[in-house]
Design an enzyme around this catalytic site. Structure first.
Site, PDB file in Angstrom:
ATOM      1  N   ARG A   1      -3.736 -10.052   5.042  1.00 35.19           N
ATOM      2  CA  ARG A   1      -4.167 -10.055   3.637  1.00 35.19           C
ATOM      3  C   ARG A   1      -2.998  -9.561   2.777  1.00 35.19           C
ATOM      4  O   ARG A   1      -2.633  -8.395   2.862  1.00 35.19           O
ATOM      5  CB  ARG A   1      -5.383  -9.145   3.499  1.00 35.19           C
ATOM      6  CG  ARG A   1      -5.975  -9.076   2.103  1.00 35.19           C
ATOM      7  CD  ARG A   1      -7.139  -8.088   2.073  1.00 35.19           C
ATOM      8  NE  ARG A   1      -7.734  -7.983   0.759  1.00 35.19           N
ATOM      9  CZ  ARG A   1      -7.266  -7.187  -0.196  1.00 35.19           C
ATOM     10  NH1 ARG A   1      -6.220  -6.445   0.027  1.00 35.19           N
ATOM     11  NH2 ARG A   1      -7.860  -7.144  -1.379  1.00 35.19           N
TER      12      ARG A   1
ATOM     13  N   LYS B   1       0.816  -1.222   0.000  1.00 33.25           N
ATOM     14  CA  LYS B   1       0.000   0.000   0.000  1.00 33.25           C
ATOM     15  C   LYS B   1       0.845   1.266   0.000  1.00 33.25           C
ATOM     16  O   LYS B   1       2.042   1.241   0.293  1.00 33.25           O
ATOM     17  CB  LYS B   1      -0.990  -0.032   1.171  1.00 33.25           C
ATOM     18  CG  LYS B   1      -2.176  -0.946   0.830  1.00 33.25           C
ATOM     19  CD  LYS B   1      -3.310  -0.863   1.800  1.00 33.25           C
ATOM     20  CE  LYS B   1      -4.444  -1.781   1.291  1.00 33.25           C
ATOM     21  NZ  LYS B   1      -5.494  -1.962   2.285  1.00 33.25           N
TER      22      LYS B   1
HETATM   23  C1  7PM Z   1      -6.441  -0.312  -5.395  1.00 34.75           C
HETATM   24  C2  7PM Z   1      -6.357   0.267  -4.138  1.00 34.75           C
HETATM   25  C3  7PM Z   1      -6.683  -1.638  -5.534  1.00 34.75           C
HETATM   26  C4  7PM Z   1      -6.550  -0.495  -3.024  1.00 34.75           C
HETATM   27  C5  7PM Z   1      -6.855  -2.410  -4.423  1.00 34.75           C
HETATM   28  C6  7PM Z   1      -6.788  -1.830  -3.170  1.00 34.75           C
HETATM   29  C7  7PM Z   1      -8.385  -4.238   1.835  1.00 34.75           C
HETATM   30  C8  7PM Z   1      -9.479  -5.009   1.446  1.00 34.75           C
HETATM   31  C9  7PM Z   1      -8.644  -3.977  -0.268  1.00 34.75           C
HETATM   32  C10 7PM Z   1      -8.019  -4.238   3.223  1.00 34.75           C
HETATM   33  C11 7PM Z   1      -9.852  -5.735   3.588  1.00 34.75           C
HETATM   34  C12 7PM Z   1      -5.774  -3.631  -1.925  1.00 34.75           C
HETATM   35  C13 7PM Z   1      -6.912  -2.633  -1.937  1.00 34.75           C
HETATM   36  N1  7PM Z   1      -7.866  -3.626   0.757  1.00 34.75           N
HETATM   37  N2  7PM Z   1     -10.206  -5.749   2.296  1.00 34.75           N
HETATM   38  N3  7PM Z   1      -9.620  -4.820   0.117  1.00 34.75           N
HETATM   39  N4  7PM Z   1      -8.796  -5.000   4.041  1.00 34.75           N
HETATM   40  N5  7PM Z   1     -10.557  -6.452   4.468  1.00 34.75           N
HETATM   41  O1  7PM Z   1      -4.677  -3.214  -1.519  1.00 34.75           O
HETATM   42  O2  7PM Z   1      -7.070  -3.573   3.673  1.00 34.75           O
HETATM   43  O3  7PM Z   1      -5.927  -4.760  -2.374  1.00 34.75           O
HETATM   44  S1  7PM Z   1      -8.481  -3.439  -1.889  1.00 34.75           S
END
Ligand code: 7PM
Length: 285
Positions: free
Chosen positions: A261, A227
């Protein structure tokens, strides 16, 4: 906290479990671009990646078809279903793993449950119309994630008096909303939502104080993998964030994170095992 039920499967959450990310979106972030391209899901590629993550030690796979990236295009329910449901059906048939579905959409929750999903992972914490009822019906556990605002504008000007207090109050409110619809407390997993309506400072403060998010002893899920907080601290592009991501894993596990995750399953498994050995002062699990 051991023996948490995910549909037909059970996981021991007294040991940190690894959730592998399977993004079925056209986003290049989170290497989704290869699994979904030219508007179709490449099922064989998805299965290969899924098999690899399970072999590497993932006990949960998180399947997502809606990009929650700031400014990402809105996905129709039909499109989300076309992306996610075939993947869930195929993995459920072929792999021994808990399938998590990353969705805010009631219809997707219901259909995923029928096809064998074991966890509903909702970045909107069941805030969409009908989502509480849908999860109640499925009998599945749910991950309630904190987000300030909505994906389109959440990073415009995140602001908190105290981010830890506000995340805790949000959790309490969503837990009550769940209970009001008949979702038992013991089916709930909490997630502070790194990067969702938070500055780098907010994210660092949350990670440094993760242990304070212990609400009613509910399991904690943490998603920091690749991130922008890592990019901001280290000044690294997406593909250069592995070491930074692994540092956050050790910090989270030390503070009792139950599920991580992540994109990089194999490396994360080693960091989790090493961190737990230190915590136990022993090499046995
Ligand atoms: C673009 C920006 C694409 C952010 C994908 C993301 C989380 C989640 C996501 C989290 C839970 C990613 C995020 N992040 N579900 N879904 N916790 N529970 O980094 O931090 O995959 S999407």
């Amino acid at each position: 906290m051991s023996g948490f039920k995910f549909g037909t499967r059970e996981l021991d959450l007294s040991q940190t479990q690894i959730m592998g990310i399977l993004n079925v979106t056209p986003d290049s972030f989170s290497d989704g671009g290869q699994l979904y391209a030219d508007n179709v899901v490449h099922l064989d590629k998805v299965l290969l990646k899924a098999e690899m993550m399970v072999a590497d030690g993932a006990s949960i796979l998180d399947v997502g078809g809606e990009s929650t990236r700031p400014g990402a295009k809105v996905v129709s329910v039909g499109e989300e279903q076309d992306r996610v449901l075939p993947v869930i059906e195929r993995i459920a048939k072929e792999l021994d793993v808990v399938i998590s579905v990353d969705t805010s959409t009631p219809e997707v929750m219901r259909e995923s449950a029928k096809l064998g999903a074991g966890l509903i992972n909702d970045v909107r914490a069941l805030g969409k119309e009908g989502a509480l009822q849908a999860v109640a019906e499925t009998q599945l556990p749910v991950c309630l994630m904190h987000m300030q605002g909505n994906p389109a504008s959440m990073q415009d000007s995140p602001s908190y008096v105290d981010v830890i207090d506000e995340v805790c109050v949000f959790f309490q409110q969503r837990i009550e909303a769940c209970q009001g619809e008949g979702i038992d407390k013991n089916r709930i997993i909490l997630d502070p939502g790194f990067g969702f309506g938070k500055t780098v400072g907010h994210n660092l403060r949350l990670l440094n104080n993760l242990a304070k998010l212990d609400i009613a002893n509910l399991p904690l899920l943490v998603g920091t993998s690749r991130k922008s907080m890592i990019g901001a601290v280290l000044e690294r592009d997406l593909e250069q964030r592995l070491a930074g991501s692994l540092a956050t894993v050790a910090i989270a596990v030390m503070q009792g994170a139950n599920i991580m995750r992540v994109h990089d399953v194999k490396e994360t498994v080693d960091v989790v095992r090493m961190t737990q050995a230190v915590m136990m002062e022993s090499i046995d699990k």
